[in-house]
Design an enzyme around this catalytic site. Structure first.
Site, PDB file in Angstrom:
ATOM      1  N   GLU A  74     -25.929 -89.251  31.758  1.00 15.06           N
ATOM      2  CA  GLU A  74     -25.848 -90.052  30.689  1.00 15.06           C
ATOM      3  C   GLU A  74     -25.879 -88.405  29.955  1.00 15.06           C
ATOM      4  OE1 GLU A  74     -27.986 -93.165  29.796  1.00 15.06           O
ATOM      5  OE2 GLU A  74     -27.588 -92.234  27.858  1.00 15.06           O
TER       6      GLU A  74
ATOM      7  N   ASP B 198     -37.151 -91.684  45.195  1.00 19.92           N
ATOM      8  CA  ASP B 198     -37.482 -92.717  45.583  1.00 19.92           C
ATOM      9  C   ASP B 198     -37.401 -93.214  44.159  1.00 19.92           C
ATOM     10  OD1 ASP B 198     -36.800 -95.161  45.570  1.00 19.92           O
ATOM     11  OD2 ASP B 198     -38.002 -95.660  47.453  1.00 19.92           O
TER      12      ASP B 198
ATOM     13  N   HIS C 269     -24.053 -88.232  20.305  1.00 19.27           N
ATOM     14  CA  HIS C 269     -23.509 -88.715  21.250  1.00 19.27           C
ATOM     15  C   HIS C 269     -22.088 -88.784  21.329  1.00 19.27           C
ATOM     16  CE1 HIS C 269     -25.951 -91.335  24.334  1.00 19.27           C
ATOM     17  NE2 HIS C 269     -26.916 -92.071  23.310  1.00 19.27           N
TER      18      HIS C 269
HETATM   19  C1  MEV Z   1     -30.140 -95.267  25.867  1.00 18.52           C
HETATM   20  O1  MEV Z   1     -29.694 -94.760  27.166  1.00 18.52           O
HETATM   21  C2  MEV Z   1     -30.895 -95.558  26.078  1.00 18.52           C
HETATM   22  C3  MEV Z   1     -31.852 -95.240  24.348  1.00 18.52           C
HETATM   23  O2  MEV Z   1     -31.022 -96.642  24.527  1.00 18.52           O
HETATM   24  C4  MEV Z   1     -33.570 -95.778  24.110  1.00 18.52           C
HETATM   25  C5  MEV Z   1     -34.229 -96.621  23.060  1.00 18.52           C
HETATM   26  O3  MEV Z   1     -32.938 -97.023  22.478  1.00 18.52           O
HETATM   27  O4  MEV Z   1     -35.157 -96.317  22.881  1.00 18.52           O
HETATM   28  C6  MEV Z   1     -31.602 -94.939  23.250  1.00 18.52           C
END
Ligand code: MEV
Length: 417
Positions: free
Chosen positions: A82, A270, A367
């Site tokens: 990610e 794990d 992002h």
């Molecule tokens: C995304 O991978 C993780 C989030 O959704 C965590 C959150 O909302 O606290 C951004």
């Protein structure tokens, strides 16, 4: 003194990053070459790790910089697909400097469960009377563990229904994850438990709800470093949302696990066990967040995480997978407890980064750049085209495959974009 604060690390070419990690962690030339080869697992090793091997599913391994855990500078290897997770962890760790994170662990005690059907009435008392005998039989299964200071410590028994009992064998597994040691012991003592209880043993297996093997990590973010008192308040309210609503708590915890799983995977541990334990633990009093964020007396933000973490540094993939071995070396840990302390700190940092972004500019802004690069790549962009196409799509606020293809065409036709 060596520092995990490596300015501009994210902008360096990969070879330079590897050199910085090599210097920090004292890697050999071969180990550094293994990193740059992007080819960590050989066919031979893969073939002994699981059955029916036909290939290898690789993940990027990134390094989170800036971490200080219990006063020690650490570079943290994270294996994850990610975008933004490694950058967010590094940034959150940077804002926590120079104090960093402090963490403590319980003893590494795991639970082995033995299910007993139709026990006699006084089975619980009888079991407790013969506790020493049961523990010695368990310990006879793993002399090495006992030699290193671990071993079976206690038993507990509970009736689950009129005709079903569970016996918990508590085992200090030291630096192992513990599944093998605990399962072997649970199977070995089951016949004795049958004799004592007059019942029939059915399942004999470790519990992933490792309530006796927990880690706590804490951090204080100075209000001026993170955007002022308003940001502190917003993060506290964001935490309150998770505490009040399981739908939000699930996502809040997912963000924590972004960081935790990435280190767990990088070290060959794990992650299904860690996930199962974390969410079961979060659900013990009604599903809730694994962290707490509060404003302290000075108006700063104080965060805390408590979580079960059954991770090992011996056995399993940790000692077989070349990249896992390398990740442990980069982390510089010499016990499973130290590894758990770092992992919990990364989870806390990751949660802070997500809440801060969500409570201020929103998550999408951060992002976008990497997302745009992914789209550009999928559309066929190569080399310099990747950055140019991604940048243009972000500028336009239009990150779509069609647009990426048009832009690639334009570049290849030497059109100005
Ligand atoms: C995304 O991978 C993780 C989030 O959704 C965590 C959150 O909302 O606290 C951004």
């Amino acid at each position: 003194m060596k520092s995990s604060r490596i300015p501009g690390f994210y902008k360096m070419p990969i070879e330079e990053r590897v050199n910085a990690v090599k210097e920090f962690a004292g890697l050999s030339d071969e180990e550094a070459a293994l990193l740059t080869s992007f080819d960590g697992l050989t066919q031979d090793i893969a073939d002994i790790m699981i059955e029916n091997v036909v290939g290898c599913m690789q993940l990027p391994l990134g390094i989170a910089t800036n971490f200080i855990v219990n006063g020690r500078e650490v570079l943290v290897p994270m294996a994850i697909e990610e975008t933004s997770v490694v950058a967010a962890a590094s940034n959150a760790a940077k804002m926590a400097r120079p104090e960093g994170f402090s963490a403590t662990v319980s003893e590494p005690v795991m639970i082995g469960q033995i299910q007993i059907l139709h026990p006699e009435r006084d089975a619980e008392e009888k079991l407790l009377e013969r506790k020493d005998e049961i523990l010695s039989l368990a310990n006879a299964q793993d002399k090495v563990l006992v030699k290193f200071g671990g071993g079976a410590r206690d038993i507990e028994a509970r009736m689950l229904s009129n005709d079903m009992m569970v016996v918990h064998l508590l085992v200090d597994v030291r630096d192992a994850m513990g599944a093998n040691a605990v399962n072997t012991m649970a199977e070995a003592i089951a016949p004795l438990l049958e004799k004592i209880t007059g019942g029939k043993a059915l399942l004999r297996i470790l519990s992933n709800l490792a309530v006796h093997r927990t880690v706590e990590a804490e951090v204080t973010y100075k209000k001026d470093v993170i955007g002022g008192e308003e940001t502190v308040e917003k993060i506290v309210r964001a935490h309150e949302f998770a505490a009040l609503d399981p739908f939000r708590a699930a996502t809040h915890n997912k963000g924590i696990m972004n960081g935790i799983d990435a280190v767990v995977i990088a070290t060959g541990n794990d992650w299904r066990a860690i996930e199962a334990g974390a969410h079961a633990y979060a659900a013990m009093n009604g599903y809730g967040p694994l962290t707490v964020w509060e404003k302290d007396g000075q108006g700063n933000l104080h965060g805390k995480i408590k979580i079960p973490l059954a991770v090992g540094i011996i056995g399993g993939a940790t000692k077989v997978h070349p990249m896992a071995k390398l990740s442990l070396k980069i982390l510089g840990v010499s016990t499973a407890s130290e590894l758990a302390e770092i992992i919990a700190s990364v989870g806390l940092a990751q949660n802070f980064a997500a809440l801060r972004a969500l409570a201020t500019r929103g998550i999408q802004a951060g992002h976008m750049k990497l997302h745009a690069q992914n789209i550009a790549f999928m559309a066929g962009a190569k080399g310099d085209e990747l950055d140019i196409v991604a940048r243009k799509m972000v500028e336009e606020g239009n990150i779509k495959m069609d647009r990426a293809k048009e832009l690639i065409d334009d570049i290849r036709k030497n059109k100005k974009i």
